[in-house]
Write a protein that holds these residues in place. Structure first.
Motif, PDB file in Angstrom:
ATOM      1  N   PHE A 157       0.873  -1.241  -0.094  1.00 32.83           N
ATOM      2  CA  PHE A 157       0.027  -0.075   0.295  1.00 32.83           C
ATOM      3  C   PHE A 157       1.086   1.232   0.276  1.00 32.83           C
ATOM      4  O   PHE A 157       0.936   2.249   0.553  1.00 32.83           O
ATOM      5  CB  PHE A 157      -0.786  -0.382   1.626  1.00 32.83           C
ATOM      6  CG  PHE A 157      -0.625  -0.243   2.388  1.00 32.83           C
ATOM      7  CD1 PHE A 157      -0.018   0.946   3.391  1.00 32.83           C
ATOM      8  CD2 PHE A 157      -0.234  -1.850   2.792  1.00 32.83           C
ATOM      9  CE1 PHE A 157       0.489   0.841   4.576  1.00 32.83           C
ATOM     10  CE2 PHE A 157       0.106  -1.851   4.189  1.00 32.83           C
ATOM     11  CZ  PHE A 157       0.588  -0.614   4.855  1.00 32.83           C
TER      12      PHE A 157
ATOM     13  N   TYR B 162      -7.836   2.242   0.002  1.00 32.06           N
ATOM     14  CA  TYR B 162      -7.616   2.847   1.070  1.00 32.06           C
ATOM     15  C   TYR B 162      -6.667   3.725   0.451  1.00 32.06           C
ATOM     16  O   TYR B 162      -6.733   4.748  -0.021  1.00 32.06           O
ATOM     17  CB  TYR B 162      -6.474   2.180   1.780  1.00 32.06           C
ATOM     18  CG  TYR B 162      -5.464   3.174   2.550  1.00 32.06           C
ATOM     19  CD1 TYR B 162      -6.130   4.226   4.065  1.00 32.06           C
ATOM     20  CD2 TYR B 162      -4.289   3.509   2.363  1.00 32.06           C
ATOM     21  CE1 TYR B 162      -5.199   4.500   4.557  1.00 32.06           C
ATOM     22  CE2 TYR B 162      -3.374   3.587   3.152  1.00 32.06           C
ATOM     23  CZ  TYR B 162      -3.997   4.420   3.971  1.00 32.06           C
ATOM     24  OH  TYR B 162      -3.014   5.147   4.979  1.00 32.06           O
TER      25      TYR B 162
ATOM     26  N   HIS C  84      -9.521  -1.109   5.457  1.00 33.85           N
ATOM     27  CA  HIS C  84      -8.753   0.224   6.146  1.00 33.85           C
ATOM     28  C   HIS C  84      -9.302   1.522   5.338  1.00 33.85           C
ATOM     29  O   HIS C  84      -9.696   1.876   4.170  1.00 33.85           O
ATOM     30  CB  HIS C  84      -7.443   0.103   6.263  1.00 33.85           C
ATOM     31  CG  HIS C  84      -6.715   1.449   6.642  1.00 33.85           C
ATOM     32  ND1 HIS C  84      -7.472   2.727   6.322  1.00 33.85           N
ATOM     33  CD2 HIS C  84      -5.297   1.845   7.464  1.00 33.85           C
ATOM     34  CE1 HIS C  84      -6.699   3.336   7.647  1.00 33.85           C
ATOM     35  NE2 HIS C  84      -5.807   2.882   7.632  1.00 33.85           N
TER      36      HIS C  84
ATOM     37  N   GLU D  16      -2.508  -2.690  16.769  1.00 36.11           N
ATOM     38  CA  GLU D  16      -2.984  -0.359  16.581  1.00 36.11           C
ATOM     39  C   GLU D  16      -3.902  -0.336  17.044  1.00 36.11           C
ATOM     40  O   GLU D  16      -4.186   0.226  16.309  1.00 36.11           O
ATOM     41  CB  GLU D  16      -2.329  -0.745  15.086  1.00 36.11           C
ATOM     42  CG  GLU D  16      -0.956  -1.065  14.602  1.00 36.11           C
ATOM     43  CD  GLU D  16      -0.539  -0.937  13.549  1.00 36.11           C
ATOM     44  OE1 GLU D  16      -1.802  -0.655  12.616  1.00 36.11           O
ATOM     45  OE2 GLU D  16       0.312   0.355  13.688  1.00 36.11           O
TER      46      GLU D  16
ATOM     47  N   CYS E 258       3.351   5.442   6.931  1.00 38.72           N
ATOM     48  CA  CYS E 258       2.093   5.564   6.593  1.00 38.72           C
ATOM     49  C   CYS E 258       2.318   7.301   8.222  1.00 38.72           C
ATOM     50  O   CYS E 258       1.475   8.426   7.707  1.00 38.72           O
ATOM     51  CB  CYS E 258       1.026   5.584   7.835  1.00 38.72           C
ATOM     52  SG  CYS E 258       1.911   4.697   9.171  1.00 38.72           S
TER      53      CYS E 258
END
Ligand code: FUB
Ligand code: ZN
Length: 621
Positions: free
Chosen positions: A66, A141, A188, A300, A391
Motif C-alpha cells: 500500500f 485505501y 482500512h 494498532e 504512514c
C-alpha cells in the motif's frame, strides 16, 4: 440547498500564520519535511513503482503493497503547500508526479501499482484478482488518499490533470461497487473521506452515495463472511449501531470522520447519533491525556474502556491526526467548543510529539512513559527518519499545511475563533471582507488580542473559544479532572470589560464591529495538576501536569534516572519559566527538584527515560 455542515471552516489559505510557535513549524514542513518525504519516496521505490506500472521502466514492485498511499499523501501536502506559497519547482515536480500516476492508471481507471506491475506476482494479501481481498489489500485505501490529493491539487493550481485521474478511478468504482455490484468494504477506511471530497469538488451526488454505501455496508456481511476479527476493522456491526470505539484506531478515526461528513451532508439522524455515542466513548473512556488514541501495539487498536497503559501506549501519530480531523468535523456539525478542546489537546501534544523540530525524524507510537530501554518506535527509542511503513511521516506532511484551516470557522454572521494562533485571516461577513489580526504568544501565555479590520462597520457575532482547561475541565467527561481551580478569564472589547456570554463553550460578542476594534482575552495560564479516573490502572496514585493546552513530562536528562518512580508532593509549588535557549524555546515547570518540559518536545536530547504521569505523594511538604 444541499445539506452540509452548518458551520464552514475558514479555509487554510485564507489564514496566514505569523506566530512564533506554529509559523516556524509550517516553514519546516515546507522546506524540510516535504522535500525530504519526496526524497524518501524516491529512494524507496515508492515513486518508481508508478513509472514501472506505467511501463516506462522495468522492474518489480518495491516495498509494501500500500505504498502508493504514501506518495498520494505527500502530494496532498505538496498541493496545500503550493496553495500557501508560490513554488514553481514544486509545481513542476508535482506535474511530473501526476504524469507518472496517470501513466500507472489502467485504461479503465484502475490504479494499484503492485497489481499493474505484475498481476501474477502479487502476494496473497493483495488478492489474486482486483478487489478480491479488500479486507487487507488497501486498494480502496490507496485511492481514497489519491482523491484527497487530487482535490487539493486542483484547488491549489486550477489544473485538472490529477483530478481527472481520480474521477476516472471513481467512475470505475461506481460501476463495480454498489447494491447491484460488489458489496464488500475496505479493511482500512479512507475511500469514504476521499469520495466526499470528490463530491464536494464536483457536486456529483453519486460520489457521496458511494461513500455512504461503503459506510452502510460495514457490519452487514454482504461481502465475504465477517471473521472474528471484524471488530479490528469496525466491521463487526452496522455503523449506526456502534457505540464503543474498537479496533484499529486510524481506521476508526477516518471512519468516524467520514460518518460526520455523511451525517452533515445527508442530515441522517442515525449517523449523527452514532457519531455522538462513539465520541462520548472515546473522550470519556479511551483517550490519553495527550489526545492520543490506541492503547495497543498489537493490531494498532483501541483497548477496553479505561485501558490506557502509558509505556505500551500506541498513540500512533496517524491516529492523532485522525482524531483531530474527526473532532474538527464534530465541531462543524454541532458548533460546540468541547470538540475544539479535544482538537487542541491533540495538536499541541499527541500530534506534535510525532515530528521532531528538524522535520525529518518521526515517532510512530507516542507513549506517555518510556524506560529508555524498550525500542517502542519500531525498533528504536528515538524519532526515526523513516519507516518501512511510513504512514506517519507522510501524514504529517499533509496535516501541517492545512492546520491554519482549523483556526477560524463561520456560520453566516457568526465567526468562531477556535484556536489561538498568531495570524491574519480574511473572512467575508455580511458581504464584506473582514480581516482578523490575531496576536498572541500562545501557548506560552494566555493573552490573545484580536483586531478587526473592515472598510465599513459590520454586525456579526464573534465567538471566541474559552478552553475547557481555563474552566476547570481538561476534557469533556470525567476521565480527567484538575486538582486546582483555573483562575480568572478576562474579556475586553476596546479596553472595556465585557461579560462572558457563553454559548456552547464560546464567549459570544454580538455587536457592530468597526475598523480597528480590538478584543482581548486573558486566559489564566496556571500550572495545573490533573488526576485520572481510578479505573485507569496505569494512572492510579499518579498526577499529570499541564499548563494551558500543554501536557508536561519529566525526562531523565533533566531529572536523573527514576522519573517514573519518583514522587511529586501535592503541596509542592510549581513554577513556569520560559527558556528561549532550550528545545527551540519552551516553558519549563519546576519545583521540588523537578524540571518538566512540554510533552511534544521530549526525546530531543537523545534516548531518555520519560514520564507524563508522575507518582503522587499526598504528604504535604
Ligand atoms: O495500514 C495503513 C497504515 O499503516 C495505517 O493507518 C497505520 O496504522 C499503519 O498500519
Ligand atoms: Zn501512521
Amino acid at each position: 440547498m444541499p445539506h452540509d455542515y452548518p458551520i464552514a471552516p475558514v479555509p487554510f489559505y485564507s489564514v496566514s500564520v505569523k506566530d512564533a510557535f506554529w509559523a516556524p513549524r509550517l516553514e519546516t514542513n515546507h522546506t524540510a519535511t516535504l522535500p525530504y518525504n519526496f526524497q524518501k519516496c524516491e529512494e524507496t521505490g515508492r515513486i518508481s513503482n508508478f513509472a514501472k506500472a506505467a511501463g516506462w521502466i522495468d522492474g518489480p514492485h518495491e516495498g509494501i503493497f500500500f505504498n502508493d498511499s504514501d506518495v498520494f499523501k505527500v502530494m496532498e501536502g505538496a498541493a496545500y503547500s503550493l496553495r500557501l506559497q508560490n513554488d514553481p519547482r514544486l509545481d513542476a515536480y508535482l506535474d511530473e508526479m501526476i504524469a507518472k500516476v496517470a501513466g500507472a492508471q489502467e485504461d479503465d481507471g484502475y490504479l494499484y501499482t503492485i497489481r499493474t506491475i505484475d498481476a501474477n506476482a502479487v502476494p496473497e494479501r493483495v488478492g489474486k484478482t482486483r478487489w478480491s481481498n479488500l479486507k487487507v489489500s488497501h486498494e480502496l485505501y490507496n485511492v481514497g488518499h489519491m482523491y484527497e490529493a487530487a482535490v487539493a491539487h486542483v484547488q491549489a493550481t486550477g489544473k485538472r490533470t490529477f483530478l481527472n485521474v481520480a474521477l476516472k478511478n471513481a467512475e470505475l468504482l461506481l460501476k463495480v461497487f454498489g447494491p447491484a455490484g460488489i458489496r464488500d468494504v475496505p479493511g482500512h477506511q479512507e475511500i469514504e473521506i476521499g469520495l466526499v471530497k470528490l463530491y464536494r469538488e464536483t457536486g456529483d451526488q453519486r460520489f457521496l452515495d458511494l461513500a455512504k454505501f461503503f459506510l452502510d455496508e460495514r457490519g452487514r456481511a454482504n461481502g465475504p463472511m465477517l471473521g472474528e476479527d471484524a471488530h479490528l476493522r469496525q466491521d463487526h456491526k452496522p455503523i449506526t449501531e456502534q457505540d464503543e470505539a474498537v479496533g484499529h484506531a486510524v481506521r476508526a478515526g477516518y471512519m468516524y470522520s467520514a460518518m460526520a461528513d455523511v451525517a452533515a451532508l445527508t442530515s441522517d439522524a442515525t449517523y449523527m447519533a452514532a457519531s455522538d455515542r462513539l465520541w462520548a466513548n472515546v473522550v470519556g473512556k479511551k483517550m490519553y491525556v495527550t489526545g492520543g488514541i490506541g492503547s495497543h501495539h498489537q493490531h494498532e487498536v483501541f483497548g477496553d474502556n479505561f485501558e490506557l497503559p502509558n509505556e505500551t501506549a500506541y498513540c500512533e501519530t496517524c491516529a492523532a491526526i485522525a482524531n483531530a480531523m474527526w473532532n474538527h468535523r464534530m465541531f462543524l456539525l454541532h458548533g460546540d467548543a468541547k470538540y475544539v478542546d479535544v482538537l487542541e489537546r491533540v495538536l499541541y501534544n499527541g500530534f506534535l510529539s510525532g515530528v521532531a523540530f528538524d522535520g525529518k525524524h518521526f515517532f510512530y507510537p507516542n507513549p506517555l512513559s518510556a524506560d529508555g530501554v524498550w525500542a517502542f518506535n519500531k525498533g528504536s527509542n528515538v524519532r526515526q527518519p523513516w519507516f518501512g511503513c511510513s504512514c506517519c511521516p507522510t501524514n504529517v506532511v499533509r496535516f501541517l499545511p492545512s492546520l491554519s484551516g482549523y483556526v477560524y470557522a463561520q456560520d453566516g454572521d457568526t465567526v468562531y475563533v477556535n484556536l489561538f494562533v498568531g495570524s491574519e485571516a480574511t473572512v467575508t461577513v455580511q458581504g464584506r471582507q473582514v480581516t482578523f489580526i490575531q496576536e498572541t504568544r500562545y501557548p506560552w501565555d494566555g493573552n490573545i488580542q484580536l483586531t478587526v479590520k473592515t472598510d465599513a462597520p459590520v454586525y456579526f457575532d464573534l465567538r471566541i473559544r474559552i478552553p475547557g482547561w481555563a474552566q476547570g475541565c481538561p476534557v469533556p467527561g470525567n476521565l480527567y479532572r484538575y486538582v486546582n481551580s483555573s483562575g480568572t478569564i478576562v474579556l475586553n472589547v476596546n479596553n472595556t470589560s465585557s461579560a462572558l456570554k457563553m454559548n456552547k463553550g464560546f464567549a459570544s460578542m454580538q455587536r457592530t464591529w468597526h475598523n480597528g476594534d480590538v478584543m482581548t482575552l486573558q486566559l489564566p495560564m496556571m500550572v495545573q495538576r490533573v488526576l485520572c479516573d481510578d479505573r485507569v490502572e496505569a494512572n492510579r496514585e499518579r498526577v499529570a501536569v499541564e499548563r494551558g493546552p500543554l501536557v508536561f513530562c519529566a525526562e531523565a536528562v533533566d531529572n536523573g534516572v527514576g522519573v517514573r518512580e519518583r514522587m511529586l508532593n501535592d503541596s509542592q509549588i510549581l513554577n513556569a519559566d520560559f527558556h528561549a535557549d532550550l528545545l527551540n524555546g519552551v516553558m519549563t515547570v519546576t519545583g521540588g527538584g523537578w524540571t518538566l518540559i512540554p510533552y511534544y518536545a521530549w526525546c530531543h536530547r537523545g534516548n531518555t527515560e520519560m514520564a507524563v504521569w508522575l507518582k503522587r505523594n499526598h504528604e504535604m511538604g
